[in-house]
Write a protein that holds these residues in place. Sequence first.
Motif, PDB file in Angstrom:
ATOM      1  N   VAL A   1      14.087  -6.894  10.491  1.00  0.00           N
ATOM      2  CA  VAL A   1      14.775  -7.425  11.856  1.00  0.00           C
ATOM      3  C   VAL A   1      14.342  -8.815  11.980  1.00  0.00           C
ATOM      4  N   LYS A   2      13.115  -8.950  12.052  1.00  0.00           N
ATOM      5  CA  LYS A   2      12.716 -10.207  12.401  1.00  0.00           C
ATOM      6  C   LYS A   2      12.925 -11.474  11.458  1.00  0.00           C
ATOM      7  N   SER A   3      13.120 -11.122  10.106  1.00  0.00           N
ATOM      8  CA  SER A   3      13.437 -11.932   9.270  1.00  0.00           C
ATOM      9  C   SER A   3      14.735 -12.525   9.042  1.00  0.00           C
ATOM     10  N   ILE A   4      15.611 -11.828   9.964  1.00  0.00           N
ATOM     11  CA  ILE A   4      16.901 -12.393  10.209  1.00  0.00           C
ATOM     12  C   ILE A   4      16.899 -13.905  10.931  1.00  0.00           C
ATOM     13  N   ILE A   5      16.084 -14.231  11.507  1.00  0.00           N
ATOM     14  CA  ILE A   5      16.011 -15.520  12.203  1.00  0.00           C
ATOM     15  C   ILE A   5      15.149 -16.364  11.398  1.00  0.00           C
ATOM     16  N   ARG A   6      14.258 -15.941  10.676  1.00  0.00           N
ATOM     17  CA  ARG A   6      13.109 -16.892   9.903  1.00  0.00           C
ATOM     18  C   ARG A   6      12.620 -15.772   8.880  1.00  0.00           C
ATOM     19  N   PRO A   7      12.249 -16.575   7.714  1.00  0.00           N
ATOM     20  CA  PRO A   7      11.633 -15.849   6.430  1.00  0.00           C
ATOM     21  C   PRO A   7      10.395 -14.768   6.833  1.00  0.00           C
ATOM     22  N   MET A   8      10.380 -13.962   6.013  1.00  0.00           N
ATOM     23  CA  MET A   8       9.428 -12.742   6.477  1.00  0.00           C
ATOM     24  C   MET A   8       8.098 -13.168   6.140  1.00  0.00           C
ATOM     25  N   GLN A   9       7.440 -12.714   7.230  1.00  0.00           N
ATOM     26  CA  GLN A   9       5.960 -12.879   7.262  1.00  0.00           C
ATOM     27  C   GLN A   9       4.886 -11.869   7.048  1.00  0.00           C
ATOM     28  N   PRO A  10       3.736 -11.838   6.604  1.00  0.00           N
ATOM     29  CA  PRO A  10       2.946 -10.568   6.632  1.00  0.00           C
ATOM     30  C   PRO A  10       2.635 -10.018   7.977  1.00  0.00           C
ATOM     31  N   GLU A  11       2.757 -10.652   8.820  1.00  0.00           N
ATOM     32  CA  GLU A  11       2.330 -10.050  10.269  1.00  0.00           C
ATOM     33  C   GLU A  11       3.414  -9.312  10.918  1.00  0.00           C
TER      34      GLU A  11
ATOM     35  N   PHE B   1     -12.155   2.720 -16.777  1.00  0.00           N
ATOM     36  CA  PHE B   1     -12.219   1.409 -16.037  1.00  0.00           C
ATOM     37  C   PHE B   1     -13.505   1.452 -15.066  1.00  0.00           C
ATOM     38  N   LYS B   2     -14.026   0.458 -14.794  1.00  0.00           N
ATOM     39  CA  LYS B   2     -15.456   0.561 -14.015  1.00  0.00           C
ATOM     40  C   LYS B   2     -15.093  -0.710 -12.785  1.00  0.00           C
ATOM     41  N   ASN B   3     -14.254  -1.786 -13.365  1.00  0.00           N
ATOM     42  CA  ASN B   3     -14.364  -2.877 -12.650  1.00  0.00           C
ATOM     43  C   ASN B   3     -12.803  -3.276 -12.159  1.00  0.00           C
ATOM     44  N   ILE B   4     -12.437  -2.636 -10.622  1.00  0.00           N
ATOM     45  CA  ILE B   4     -11.058  -2.838 -10.366  1.00  0.00           C
ATOM     46  C   ILE B   4     -11.112  -3.749  -9.089  1.00  0.00           C
ATOM     47  N   VAL B   5      -9.932  -4.407  -9.249  1.00  0.00           N
ATOM     48  CA  VAL B   5      -9.639  -5.571  -8.066  1.00  0.00           C
ATOM     49  C   VAL B   5      -8.095  -4.973  -7.525  1.00  0.00           C
ATOM     50  N   GLU B   6      -8.056  -4.992  -6.219  1.00  0.00           N
ATOM     51  CA  GLU B   6      -7.006  -4.840  -5.767  1.00  0.00           C
ATOM     52  C   GLU B   6      -6.369  -5.815  -4.755  1.00  0.00           C
ATOM     53  N   PHE B   7      -5.073  -6.170  -4.945  1.00  0.00           N
ATOM     54  CA  PHE B   7      -4.789  -7.414  -3.979  1.00  0.00           C
ATOM     55  C   PHE B   7      -3.607  -6.534  -2.984  1.00  0.00           C
ATOM     56  N   GLY B   8      -4.173  -6.611  -1.809  1.00  0.00           N
ATOM     57  CA  GLY B   8      -3.054  -5.854  -0.877  1.00  0.00           C
ATOM     58  C   GLY B   8      -3.472  -4.199  -0.680  1.00  0.00           C
ATOM     59  N   THR B   9      -4.487  -4.534   0.371  1.00  0.00           N
ATOM     60  CA  THR B   9      -5.425  -3.049   0.771  1.00  0.00           C
ATOM     61  C   THR B   9      -4.398  -2.173   1.669  1.00  0.00           C
ATOM     62  N   SER B  10      -3.689  -2.921   2.661  1.00  0.00           N
ATOM     63  CA  SER B  10      -2.986  -2.337   3.628  1.00  0.00           C
ATOM     64  C   SER B  10      -3.795  -1.438   4.461  1.00  0.00           C
ATOM     65  N   PHE B  11      -3.391   0.062   4.622  1.00  0.00           N
ATOM     66  CA  PHE B  11      -4.273   0.948   5.449  1.00  0.00           C
ATOM     67  C   PHE B  11      -5.120   1.557   4.270  1.00  0.00           C
ATOM     68  N   GLY B  12      -5.013   1.351   3.045  1.00  0.00           N
ATOM     69  CA  GLY B  12      -5.996   2.097   2.221  1.00  0.00           C
ATOM     70  C   GLY B  12      -5.613   3.103   1.531  1.00  0.00           C
TER      71      GLY B  12
ATOM     72  N   GLY C   1      -8.802 -11.601   4.660  1.00  0.00           N
ATOM     73  CA  GLY C   1      -8.225 -12.987   4.442  1.00  0.00           C
ATOM     74  C   GLY C   1      -7.169 -13.271   3.361  1.00  0.00           C
ATOM     75  N   ASP C   2      -7.021 -14.423   2.986  1.00  0.00           N
ATOM     76  CA  ASP C   2      -6.067 -15.035   2.172  1.00  0.00           C
ATOM     77  C   ASP C   2      -6.765 -14.499   0.612  1.00  0.00           C
ATOM     78  N   ALA C   3      -6.214 -13.683  -0.097  1.00  0.00           N
ATOM     79  CA  ALA C   3      -6.566 -13.588  -1.554  1.00  0.00           C
ATOM     80  C   ALA C   3      -7.199 -14.603  -2.279  1.00  0.00           C
TER      81      ALA C   3
ATOM     82  N   TRP D   1       1.440  -9.612  -1.157  1.00  0.00           N
ATOM     83  CA  TRP D   1       2.698 -10.591  -0.700  1.00  0.00           C
ATOM     84  C   TRP D   1       3.067 -11.107  -2.242  1.00  0.00           C
ATOM     85  N   LYS D   2       4.317 -10.988  -2.584  1.00  0.00           N
ATOM     86  CA  LYS D   2       5.206 -11.141  -3.886  1.00  0.00           C
ATOM     87  C   LYS D   2       4.646 -12.543  -4.408  1.00  0.00           C
ATOM     88  N   ASP D   3       5.014 -13.743  -3.554  1.00  0.00           N
ATOM     89  CA  ASP D   3       4.812 -14.970  -3.912  1.00  0.00           C
ATOM     90  C   ASP D   3       3.333 -15.255  -4.329  1.00  0.00           C
TER      91      ASP D   3
END
Length: 208
Positions: A32-42, A68-79, A127-129, A148-150
């Motif tokens: 709903v917030k994105s109706i008046i502006r682009p979506m933001q992570p917040e 696999f031993k060495n794993i990198v994740e972008f986007g933890t969210s709540f885990g 922080g910013d990945a 964030w997909k971009d």
Amino acid sequence: MIVLHQENIKATLIELYNDAKNDKTRIIKGLVKSIIRPMQPEDFKHAYLSITEEQGLFLVELIKKNKFKNIVEFGTSFGISTLFLAQGALETKGRIITTELIASKAEKAMENFKKAEVSNIIDVRIGDAMQTLQNHKAPIDLLFLDGWKDLYQPLFNMLESNFHTNTIIYVDNANMTESRAFLKEVGRNDKYTLESIFDGKVVLIRIK
């Protein structure tokens, strides 16, 4: 000991999925917030935006099968996804680096990792990945893209030198506009093969 940790992870995941049942309401509020502006992570700071249990179990088997031993994740969210990654990593004696932009989400995720007793194998970066992973030099066995997909494309480019012949890049929300543009670009490179799974929601990028 591994069995005990696995049971703790499963119990924590049950709690998180129960809480995530209200996710549709949280997501709608963000949209709903994105109706008046682009979506933001917040806009989604209270939303889980989690992978399904089926996807999570697939990740566990993917890690175990490929050792696999060495794993990198972008986007933890709540885990939630991180806990599935940890289930696999416990079996391979691996470690996870996960990064989350929103501090409140990362802090809650760390509480969940502590509850599941897997904090010792998870390095949470807030922080910013593009900054938190900027100086990553170690090999990457599995790169899990679910933020964030971009940022999929710039992150892929930044970390590409850490890939090896057995690396797999797991692209979640592959059916979204930004994700499709990213995958189209990767697909132009003969070095990579793309495999669509979960009805197109996920794409696995493999190195030939």
